[in-house]
Design a protein around this motif. Structure first.
Motif, PDB file in Angstrom:
ATOM      1  N   ALA A  54       0.818  -1.219   0.000  1.00 53.64           N
ATOM      2  CA  ALA A  54       0.000   0.000   0.000  1.00 53.64           C
ATOM      3  C   ALA A  54       0.847   1.263   0.000  1.00 53.64           C
ATOM      4  O   ALA A  54       0.526   2.231  -0.701  1.00 53.64           O
ATOM      5  CB  ALA A  54      -0.943  -0.009   1.211  1.00 53.64           C
ATOM      6  N   ASN A  55       1.934   1.273   0.744  1.00 54.36           N
ATOM      7  CA  ASN A  55       2.740   2.492   0.836  1.00 54.36           C
ATOM      8  C   ASN A  55       3.486   2.791  -0.456  1.00 54.36           C
ATOM      9  O   ASN A  55       3.573   3.942  -0.871  1.00 54.36           O
ATOM     10  CB  ASN A  55       3.690   2.413   2.025  1.00 54.36           C
ATOM     11  N   ASP A  89       8.433   6.645   7.685  1.00 57.52           N
ATOM     12  CA  ASP A  89       7.253   5.781   7.613  1.00 57.52           C
ATOM     13  C   ASP A  89       7.468   4.546   8.494  1.00 57.52           C
ATOM     14  O   ASP A  89       8.351   3.741   8.225  1.00 57.52           O
ATOM     15  CB  ASP A  89       7.038   5.384   6.149  1.00 57.52           C
ATOM     16  N   TYR A  90       6.655   4.423   9.528  1.00 58.92           N
ATOM     17  CA  TYR A  90       6.707   3.240  10.390  1.00 58.92           C
ATOM     18  C   TYR A  90       5.528   2.310  10.147  1.00 58.92           C
ATOM     19  O   TYR A  90       5.445   1.247  10.740  1.00 58.92           O
ATOM     20  CB  TYR A  90       6.740   3.655  11.868  1.00 58.92           C
ATOM     21  N   LYS A  96       9.499  -1.628  10.863  1.00 59.36           N
ATOM     22  CA  LYS A  96      10.760  -0.868  10.844  1.00 59.36           C
ATOM     23  C   LYS A  96      10.587   0.359   9.968  1.00 59.36           C
ATOM     24  O   LYS A  96       9.789   0.388   9.043  1.00 59.36           O
ATOM     25  CB  LYS A  96      11.894  -1.731  10.294  1.00 59.36           C
ATOM     26  N   CYS A  97      11.378   1.366  10.239  1.00 60.40           N
ATOM     27  CA  CYS A  97      11.279   2.636   9.517  1.00 60.40           C
ATOM     28  C   CYS A  97      11.737   2.513   8.063  1.00 60.40           C
ATOM     29  O   CYS A  97      12.748   1.878   7.763  1.00 60.40           O
ATOM     30  CB  CYS A  97      12.128   3.692  10.223  1.00 60.40           C
ATOM     31  N   VAL A  98      10.969   3.135   7.190  1.00 58.68           N
ATOM     32  CA  VAL A  98      11.367   3.353   5.805  1.00 58.68           C
ATOM     33  C   VAL A  98      11.321   4.862   5.588  1.00 58.68           C
ATOM     34  O   VAL A  98      10.267   5.479   5.731  1.00 58.68           O
ATOM     35  CB  VAL A  98      10.433   2.643   4.799  1.00 58.68           C
ATOM     36  N   GLU A  99      12.477   5.456   5.310  1.00 55.17           N
ATOM     37  CA  GLU A  99      12.517   6.883   4.986  1.00 55.17           C
ATOM     38  C   GLU A  99      12.153   7.032   3.524  1.00 55.17           C
ATOM     39  O   GLU A  99      12.830   6.496   2.649  1.00 55.17           O
ATOM     40  CB  GLU A  99      13.905   7.470   5.233  1.00 55.17           C
ATOM     41  N   ARG A 100      11.075   7.731   3.271  1.00 55.76           N
ATOM     42  CA  ARG A 100      10.602   7.960   1.912  1.00 55.76           C
ATOM     43  C   ARG A 100      11.055   9.357   1.510  1.00 55.76           C
ATOM     44  O   ARG A 100      10.636  10.345   2.091  1.00 55.76           O
ATOM     45  CB  ARG A 100       9.107   7.799   1.854  1.00 55.76           C
TER      46      ARG A 100
END
Length: 167
Positions: A54-55, A89-90, A96-100
């Motif tokens: 989804a992200n 984005d958590y 875990k974090c994803v930096e977008r």
């Protein structure tokens, strides 16, 4: 042969893959940020993946995102005006974090940095003039029923390298 509109329409067929034998560069919509991938295998084998999470769909603004997870040292981000922005984005499958990362001027999504892949950068391939043929699909369980299959690509239920559909 490329038509005169190829420059304006972004026709990928107007660029022979031999142009990118050492790597490929592209900019965001406004041209403030340039990303260069230095890799001589981009078009000599299947690379990257189509992600249906989804992200990634939200970031791509589409039903699928074309991504390339690649070693950090092969990617150069040139941001002379310092406009690159990051959203942490958590709300991810791993938690875990994803930096977008995106351009703060035009909003163009450019890359992601996933905590679970500390040596990799995930580049959004839609900004480039040519996209390598993908090697797989991830989050295939999240595909829309109307999509159909993308050739014979391996379809991972969720994460790359995990359980495949139909196993």
């Amino acid at each position: 042969m490329a038509t005169s509109t190829a420059k304006f329409t972004g026709d990928p067929n107007s660029h022979d893959t031999s142009e990118f034998s050492d790597g490929i560069s592209a900019t965001c919509l406004c041209g403030s940020i340039r990303i260069t991938i230095n890799d001589n295998e981009l078009f000599t084998r299947k690379r990257g993946h189509l992600c249906h999470c989804a992200n990634c769909r939200k970031v791509a603004g589409s039903y699928v995102s074309s991504n390339l997870a690649i070693e950090k040292e092969k990617v150069v981000v040139d941001d002379p005006q310092g406009v690159l922005k990051r959203y942490r984005d958590y709300a991810t499958a791993s938690g875990k974090c994803v930096e977008r990362c995106f351009c703060g001027t035009c909003g163009n999504p450019l890359l992601s940095i996933a905590e679970i892949y500390p040596t990799m950068i995930i580049v959004k391939m839609g900004i480039f003039p040519r996209i390598p043929e993908p090697e797989c699909e991830s989050f295939a369980l999240h595909r829309h029923a109307w999509q159909g299959k993308h050739g014979d690509l391996p379809q991972f239920e969720i994460v790359r390298g995990g359980k495949q559909l139909g196993e």
